[in-house]
Design a protein around this motif. Structure first.
Motif, mmCIF file in Angstrom:
data_model
loop_
_atom_site.group_PDB
_atom_site.id
_atom_site.type_symbol
_atom_site.label_atom_id
_atom_site.label_comp_id
_atom_site.label_asym_id
_atom_site.label_seq_id
_atom_site.Cartn_x
_atom_site.Cartn_y
_atom_site.Cartn_z
ATOM 1 N N GLY A 1 0.734 -1.087 -0.208
ATOM 2 C CA GLY A 1 -0.118 0.030 0.052
ATOM 3 C C GLY A 1 0.777 1.401 -0.007
ATOM 4 O O GLY A 1 0.644 2.248 -0.949
ATOM 5 N N PHE A 2 2.082 1.229 0.868
ATOM 6 C CA PHE A 2 2.826 2.351 0.926
ATOM 7 C C PHE A 2 3.360 2.604 -0.544
ATOM 8 O O PHE A 2 3.512 3.899 -1.084
ATOM 9 C CB PHE A 2 3.843 1.981 2.033
ATOM 10 C CG PHE A 2 4.971 3.218 2.009
ATOM 11 C CD1 PHE A 2 4.759 4.232 2.558
ATOM 12 C CD2 PHE A 2 6.370 2.798 1.489
ATOM 13 C CE1 PHE A 2 5.791 5.051 2.644
ATOM 14 C CE2 PHE A 2 7.042 3.760 1.453
ATOM 15 C CZ PHE A 2 7.024 4.984 2.083
ATOM 16 N N LEU B 1 2.355 1.834 -3.586
ATOM 17 C CA LEU B 1 1.182 2.118 -4.460
ATOM 18 C C LEU B 1 0.971 3.392 -4.270
ATOM 19 O O LEU B 1 0.528 4.189 -5.299
ATOM 20 C CB LEU B 1 0.105 0.966 -4.378
ATOM 21 C CG LEU B 1 0.190 -0.445 -4.545
ATOM 22 C CD1 LEU B 1 -0.887 -1.104 -4.326
ATOM 23 C CD2 LEU B 1 0.441 -0.294 -6.240
ATOM 24 N N ASN B 2 0.720 3.964 -3.018
ATOM 25 C CA ASN B 2 0.262 5.173 -2.694
ATOM 26 C C ASN B 2 1.317 6.115 -3.309
ATOM 27 O O ASN B 2 0.760 7.701 -3.535
ATOM 28 C CB ASN B 2 0.286 5.398 -1.455
ATOM 29 C CG ASN B 2 -0.622 6.384 -0.695
ATOM 30 O OD1 ASN B 2 -1.625 6.724 -1.376
ATOM 31 N ND2 ASN B 2 -0.254 7.129 0.351
ATOM 32 N N PRO C 1 -2.802 3.488 3.925
ATOM 33 C CA PRO C 1 -2.779 4.250 2.796
ATOM 34 C C PRO C 1 -2.288 3.207 1.463
ATOM 35 O O PRO C 1 -1.420 2.487 1.748
ATOM 36 C CB PRO C 1 -1.690 5.407 2.948
ATOM 37 C CG PRO C 1 -1.411 5.724 4.288
ATOM 38 C CD PRO C 1 -1.730 4.376 4.774
ATOM 39 N N GLY C 2 -2.822 3.340 0.543
ATOM 40 C CA GLY C 2 -2.674 2.455 -0.544
ATOM 41 C C GLY C 2 -3.275 1.184 -0.606
ATOM 42 O O GLY C 2 -3.105 0.559 -1.567
ATOM 43 N N VAL C 3 -3.893 0.657 0.355
ATOM 44 C CA VAL C 3 -4.559 -0.803 0.392
ATOM 45 C C VAL C 3 -6.039 -0.326 0.272
ATOM 46 O O VAL C 3 -6.692 0.436 0.971
ATOM 47 C CB VAL C 3 -4.270 -1.255 1.710
ATOM 48 C CG1 VAL C 3 -5.026 -2.633 1.833
ATOM 49 C CG2 VAL C 3 -2.845 -1.669 1.844
ATOM 50 N N GLN C 4 -6.526 -0.875 -0.906
ATOM 51 C CA GLN C 4 -7.890 -0.588 -1.042
ATOM 52 C C GLN C 4 -8.978 -1.510 -0.249
ATOM 53 O O GLN C 4 -8.625 -2.543 0.155
ATOM 54 C CB GLN C 4 -8.444 -1.102 -2.743
ATOM 55 C CG GLN C 4 -7.752 0.020 -3.641
ATOM 56 C CD GLN C 4 -8.227 -0.389 -4.755
ATOM 57 O OE1 GLN C 4 -8.004 -1.527 -5.430
ATOM 58 N NE2 GLN C 4 -8.216 0.906 -5.882
ATOM 59 N N TYR D 1 -8.837 3.641 0.019
ATOM 60 C CA TYR D 1 -7.861 3.148 0.636
ATOM 61 C C TYR D 1 -8.632 3.081 2.197
ATOM 62 O O TYR D 1 -9.209 3.845 2.617
ATOM 63 C CB TYR D 1 -6.624 4.167 0.804
ATOM 64 C CG TYR D 1 -5.961 4.123 -0.616
ATOM 65 C CD1 TYR D 1 -6.176 3.009 -1.481
ATOM 66 C CD2 TYR D 1 -5.139 5.176 -0.841
ATOM 67 C CE1 TYR D 1 -5.439 3.185 -2.908
ATOM 68 C CE2 TYR D 1 -4.764 5.396 -2.273
ATOM 69 C CZ TYR D 1 -4.639 4.232 -3.014
ATOM 70 O OH TYR D 1 -4.103 4.246 -4.207
#
Lengths: 346, 250
Positions: free
Chosen positions: A314-315, A317-318, B98-101, B144
C-alpha cells in the motif's frame, strides 16, 4: 566538453554525495569501455527510427559518459496514440548503453520496460512534450539483481503541456537515476512519482530536478521507498522556480519505510525559489512500519508477514496517488503487485 | 431441561499495565454465546484497555490473572490467531492503511479468517448485501482503508468487517462515537444481526446505543475494575446518576 576532459565531480556536490561517480562508473573512471547496444523494440514488433548520436555538449559527467560510450540511439515521434505504447529496452553483453529520444505532439501513454543481465547498463532518455500535448510515461526497471544501472532523463515540457511521469524501480544492484524536467512554457505541468523497493544489499539513488522557468507552471513529486535488508536508498530533489515564474505551484514529498535495522534511507528535498508569488512546499519522513497498522491488520487474521507485505504494498502503491491517467496507474500498480507477490513467495 | 450456552469469554482477576502504569485491577467477566454485555464507565476507567488486551495489543502487559476464549488460555494465541479463531475488535480509532483498497483488504481478511479464499461470485453477493445493509456505496471498495474517512464511515467499515467475518466474540469499542442518529440505527442493526449467534461486548459512554442494541448485562467500570453489574436498567441509572455513587474513592 567531452567526458575525457571532465574532472571527477567531488562528493561535496549535492548530486554526487551519496553515490560518487567512481561507484557508478562501470570500470575505472578514466576509461570509456566499448558498449553494446540496448535494443529498443515496440511491443508488436514495430521498429524505431535509428538516429545518429547527438553531438550535444554536456556539462554533466554522467550524460557526457553515456554519450562517449555510444551504444544504440533511437527516436520515436508520437503524434497521437489512443492505446498505450510499450517499449521494451533489452540490455545484454558486459556493458550496454542506449539513447532514446521521444517527441510527443499529441496525447500518449508510453511505458518503457528495461530488463537484461549485463554487469552495467546506461540509459539516456530525452523527451519533448510539445505545446498542449500530454504524455503519461511509466518507467519500469526490472534489470537483473546484479546489474549496475545509470539512468539519465531530460524532459522539456512546453506551454500548456503535461507530463505524468512514474518510475517503478525494483531491479538492479546499484542504481543511480538523474531525472530532470524543465517547465518551459506558461501552463506547463508535471506530476511525478518514484517508487522504489530496495531489498538485500541494493543501493538506489534517485535524483529528481524540476525547473519552473515560466509562470503558472505546476509540479508535484512524490517519492516513496521501502528499504529492507541492508539496502540503502537516497532520494534527492531539486526544485527551482525562476525569477518571474509567478503563480507557480510546486510540491515535493519524500517518504521512506525502513523494514530492517540495517536498512538506510536519506530523503533530501531542496528548493530554490526566486519568484515572489508562488506556492512551494516540501516534506520528508523516514520511519519503520507503524505498529498500529500492523496490529489492525493482524486483528483481521493476517499473519505478521502478510500484514507487513500489505502495508509495504500500500505504501509503495500510494506513490502513484498523484497520477491521473488510468492506463498509467493500472500498469504501475499491476507491475508492483506482481513484483511484491513474487518476492513474498521467495 | 435448561441448555447452557457455550462459554465464549472468561476473564479472571485480570490486572494489566501500560508502560508501567496499572490500568486494570482485577477484572472478572464471563460471556456466553448469544449474550450481549455492555461496559460503561468514565474516560480512563480502563474500558478500551480491556478490549485491546483481549485482542492482544502488544502495548498491554498482563501482570496477573487470565483470559480464556472458548476454554483456551488466550496467551497461547497471537493476535492473528485470535482473529482466525473468531475474535473481532471494532476499534475506537481504526488504523489508516494508505494505498490498500478496502475491497482488497476485505477479501484478504475473509480469506485469512475463513482459511480459504471466498468464491468470487458468492463473495461479491455477500459483500453487496452487507454493504446495502449498512447503506455503504460501492465506491467504498476502491478507497484506501480508513484514509480520509469520516468518523461515521470508519465505524461503518468496522461493522462491515464484522458482518463478513462472522465472529464468535465481537468486542465493540465505542462504536457509537461519532455517529449521527441515522448512522447509529444502521450500525445497531448490523450489531444485532451478529449478536444473535455470538457473544458481544459493547463498550460505550452512552445509553443511546443500548436503546437500539438491548444488553443482557450492563457493567459499570471504575478505576480498572467492574464495580456493579445489572440488567439494562443499570445503563439508565448510570445515565441518570453518573458514576460518583459507585466510586468509593470519590
Amino acid at each position: 566538453m567531452n567526458y575525457q576532459q571532465m574532472a571527477i565531480p567531488p562528493r561535496s556536490e549535492h548530486l554526487w554525495r551519496y553515490t560518487p561517480w567512481p561507484r557508478i562508473h562501470p570500470t575505472v573512471t578514466d576509461e570509456v569501455p566499448k558498449a553494446d547496444e540496448v535494443i529498443f523494440s515496440l511491443e508488436g514488433g514495430d521498429a524505431f527510427e535509428a538516429v545518429a548520436p547527438t553531438d550535444h555538449s554536456y556539462d554533466d559527467i554522467a550524460r557526457a559518459f553515456l554519450q562517449a560510450a555510444g551504444g544504440s540511439s533511437s527516436r520515436l515521434i508520437i503524434n497521437e496514440s489512443s492505446e498505450p505504447v510499450h517499449i521494451n529496452a533489452r540490455a545484454s553483453g558486459h556493458v550496454a548503453v542506449g539513447h532514446l529520444e521521444l517527441e510527443i505532439k499529441g496525447s500518449a501513454v508510453v511505458f518503457i520496460h528495461i530488463s537484461g543481465e549485463p554487469e552495467w547498463v546506461g540509459l539516456h532518455i530525452t523527451g519533448t512534450i510539445h505545446p498542449n500535448a500530454q504524455l503519461s510515461f511509466g518507467f519500469i526497471n526490472e534489470l537483473d539483481s546484479n546489474t549496475k544501472f545509470l539512468r539519465c532523463e531530460d524532459w522539456m515540457i512546453e506551454r500548456d503541456a503535461e507530463l505524468e511521469h512514474a518510475t517503478l524501480s525494483v531491479g538492479g544492484f546499484r542504481c543511480k537515476s538523474d531525472l530532470r524536467s524543465t517547465l518551459n512554457g506558461t501552463g506547463a505541468s508535471i506530476r511525478q512519482s518514484v517508487t522504489v523497493n530496495a531489498i538485500g544489499a541494493r543501493h538506489e539513488d534517485q535524483h529528481v530536478e524540476i525547473h519552473h522557468l515560466h509562470g503558472r507552471t505546476n509540479s508535484d513529486l512524490v517519492m516513496n521507498s521501502a528499504c529492507a535488508g541492508s539496502s540503502h536508498f537516497i532520494g534527492t530533489g531539486l526544485l527551482t522556480i525562476a525569477e518571474g515564474a509567478n503563480k507557480s505551484d510546486a510540491s515535493q514529498v519524500f517518504r521512506n519505510l525502513l523494514l530492517s535495522e540495517k536498512a538506510r534511507a536519506e530523503a533530501i528535498p531542496e528548493l530554490e525559489v526566486l519568484a515572489d508569488d508562488v506556492s512551494a512546499a516540501h516534506g520528508a519522513a523516514s520511519a519503520p512500519v507503524d505498529k498500529n497498522q500492523m496490529h489492525y491488520l493482524m486483528s483481521r487474521g493476517l499473519s505478521p508477514e502478510e500484514s507487513q507485505a500489505m502495508i509495504v504494498n500500500g505504501f509503495l502503491l500510494n506513490a502513484f496517488s498523484n497520477l491521473t491517467n488510468k492506463f498509467l496507474i493500472e500498469e504501475m500498480r499491476t507491475r508492483l503487485t506482481v513484483h511484491l507477490e513474487c518476492e513474498l513467495k521467495r | 431441561m435448561r441448555v447452557v450456552a457455550e462459554e465464549i469469554l472468561r476473564i479472571e482477576n485480570l490486572h494489566v499495565t501500560v508502560e508501567g502504569t496499572s490500568i486494570l485491577k482485577g477484572v472478572n467477566l464471563t460471556i456466553h454465546r448469544g449474550e450481549i454485555h455492555a461496559i460503561m464507565g468514565r474516560n480512563g476507567a480502563g474500558k478500551s484497555t480491556l478490549a485491546n488486551v483481549v485482542m492482544g495489543h502488544p502495548a498491554y502487559v498482563i501482570t496477573e490473572g487470565s483470559i480464556f476464549y472458548r476454554g483456551q488460555p488466550l496467551e497461547e494465541l497471537a493476535v492473528f490467531e485470535r482473529a482466525r479463531a473468531g475474535m473481532f475488535l471494532s476499534f475506537q480509532y481504526p488504523a489508516v492503511i494508505p494505498g490498500v483498497q478496502v475491497g482488497t483488504f476485505l477479501k484478504k481478511a475473509v480469506t485469512s479468517v475463513r482459511d480459504e479464499a471466498p468464491k468470487g461470485r458468492a463473495f461479491r453477493k455477500e459483500l453487496t448485501a452487507a454493504m446495502e445493509q449498512l447503506s455503504m456505496d460501492k465506491s467504498f471498495l476502491s478507497r484506501y482503508v480508513n484514509d480520509g474517512f469520516s468518523g461515521g464511515e470508519k465505524k461503518r467499515l468496522e461493522i462491515l468487517q464484522m458482518l463478513l467475518l462472522k465472529p464468535n466474540l465481537a468486542l465493540l469499542d465505542e462504536t457509537d462515537s461519532g455517529l449521527d442518529i441515522d448512522a447509529l440505527r444502521i450500525v445497531a442493526k448490523g450489531i444485532n444481526e451478529v449478536a444473535v449467534d455470538s457473544a458481544c461486548l459493547i463498550i460505550t459512554h452512552y445509553q443511546r446505543l443500548l436503546d437500539l442494541v438491548k444488553p443482557d448485562y450492563v457493567h459499570a467500570m471504575i478505576n480498572g475494575a467492574i464495580v456493579q453489574t445489572g440488567g439494562p436498567e443499570l445503563a439508565l441509572e448510570l445515565e441518570d446518576r453518573g458514576y460518583d455513587w459507585l466510586d468509593v474513592t470519590a
